[in-house]
Design an enzyme around this catalytic site. Structure first.
Site, short mmCIF file in Angstrom:
data_model
loop_
_atom_site.label_atom_id
_atom_site.label_comp_id
_atom_site.label_asym_id
_atom_site.label_seq_id
_atom_site.Cartn_x
_atom_site.Cartn_y
_atom_site.Cartn_z
N ASP A 88 65.22 -28.55 -10.19
CA ASP A 88 66.32 -28.14 -9.31
C ASP A 88 66.06 -28.62 -7.90
O ASP A 88 64.99 -29.12 -7.58
CB ASP A 88 66.55 -26.63 -9.37
N HIS A 105 66.53 -15.87 -13.63
CA HIS A 105 66.99 -17.27 -13.62
C HIS A 105 65.86 -18.21 -14.04
O HIS A 105 64.68 -17.92 -13.87
CB HIS A 105 67.63 -17.68 -12.29
N ASN A 152 65.60 -12.30 -10.96
CA ASN A 152 66.84 -11.95 -11.65
C ASN A 152 66.95 -12.63 -13.02
O ASN A 152 68.01 -12.63 -13.63
CB ASN A 152 68.05 -12.28 -10.77
N GLU A 182 71.52 -19.34 -12.49
CA GLU A 182 71.63 -17.93 -12.11
C GLU A 182 72.29 -17.13 -13.23
O GLU A 182 72.91 -17.71 -14.14
CB GLU A 182 72.47 -17.82 -10.83
C1 GLP Z 1 62.88 -20.76 -7.38
C2 GLP Z 1 63.01 -21.94 -8.32
C3 GLP Z 1 62.76 -21.51 -9.74
C4 GLP Z 1 61.46 -20.72 -9.83
C5 GLP Z 1 61.56 -19.50 -8.96
C6 GLP Z 1 60.34 -18.61 -9.00
O1 GLP Z 1 63.99 -19.92 -7.42
N1 GLP Z 1 64.30 -22.54 -8.24
O2 GLP Z 1 62.69 -22.66 -10.56
O3 GLP Z 1 61.21 -20.35 -11.15
O4 GLP Z 1 61.74 -19.98 -7.64
O5 GLP Z 1 59.54 -18.89 -7.93
P1 GLP Z 1 58.26 -18.09 -7.47
O6 GLP Z 1 57.14 -18.68 -8.26
O7 GLP Z 1 58.14 -18.41 -6.01
O8 GLP Z 1 58.49 -16.67 -7.75
#
Ligand code: GLP
Length: 247
Positions: A72, A143, A141, A148
């Protein structure tokens, strides 16, 4: 609907999860030096990439044929903005190992025609022969990537509007200011993720415990995008004790 049971590994702490994930990536590359990898960002992954760099250097693993695809990207930022996932990936991995630039695939955060950019990305994944290993984190959440809650399981790479909780969770690379986090992002879709040959999802910390519980034990529903992974026969989930505390 086929409800597969992911393989679950519960490790003592986040450091053990990172080491195991880096080892899994290295194993994949040793087994198939031309692997196509789908790669995530986020706090959890920083240690994974650091551990992977250490393994690649210590064992002189050749990354010359690896192809990477990021999951992403924020939309509407100059590509060299420190908040982009392009910048994150260069700092965490690409600046430290020898993956040819032509093999690194990122969604253009500044594309004028984002729908065309997303279609191009899907074509690049197809041209690589599909994804061999998709590594994923999970949002609080539920995702995956930036799919989302509400994301249909048939989705492909596309532009999405971020939830406020996701913008807040990503404030770290924007000086702690959630308002500075873009409102939109492009993400590889759930259908694209489910086409990967193998999937490895990582989660650490108690903040992820609820999402992990819902993913593994709740209904398979677009309300919890990660629950889609139960439709895939080859999913491994690596958790620390805190993330596994509700399962
Ligand atoms: C972002 C990314 C996701 C990732 C999420 C969790 O939202 N777009 O792909 O899984 O962060 O990140 P963290 O490891 O900082 O909790």
């Amino acid at each position: 609907m086929n409800d597969h049971r992911p393989t679950i590994g519960i490790l003592n702490d986040g450091a053990a999860v990172s080491r195991a994930a880096a080892a899994a990536l290295a194993d994949q590359i040793r087994a198939d030096p031309g692997s196509a990898l789908l790669l995530p960002t986020g706090q959890t992954m920083l240690d994974v990439y650091a551990d992977l760099v250490a393994i690649v250097r210590a064992e002189r693993i050749d990354l010359g044929r690896v192809q990477t695809f990021n999951l992403d990207e924020f939309y509407g930022l100059p590509p060299d903005h420190p908040g982009t996932y392009r910048s994150y990936m260069h700092e965490a991995l690409f600046d430290h190992v020898a993956i040819p630039a032509a093999n690194i695939n990122l969604i253009d955060s500044a594309a004028t025609d984002i729908a065309a950019e997303c279609a191009r990305y899907e074509q690049r994944i197809a041209a690589a022969g599909g994804i061999d290993l998709a590594m994923l984190g999970i949002g609080v959440n539920g995702h995956i990537g930036f799919n989302e809650p509400g994301s249909d399981f048939a989705t492909r790479t596309r532009l999405i509007t971020l939830r406020d909780s996701s913008r807040a969770a990503n404030a770290g690379r924007f000086g702690g200011d959630a308002d500075a986090v873009p409102r939109q992002a492009a993400t590889v879709g759930i259908a694209t993720i489910l086409e990967a040959r193998r999937i490895l999802l990582l989660a650490t910390g108690g903040a992820k415990a609820q999402a992990i519980h819902a993913m593994l034990h709740g209904p398979i529903t677009p309300d919890v995008p990660a629950s889609a992974l139960r439709l895939h026969p080859h999913v491994a989930v690596l958790l620390d004790r805190a993330a596994a505390s509700l399962i």
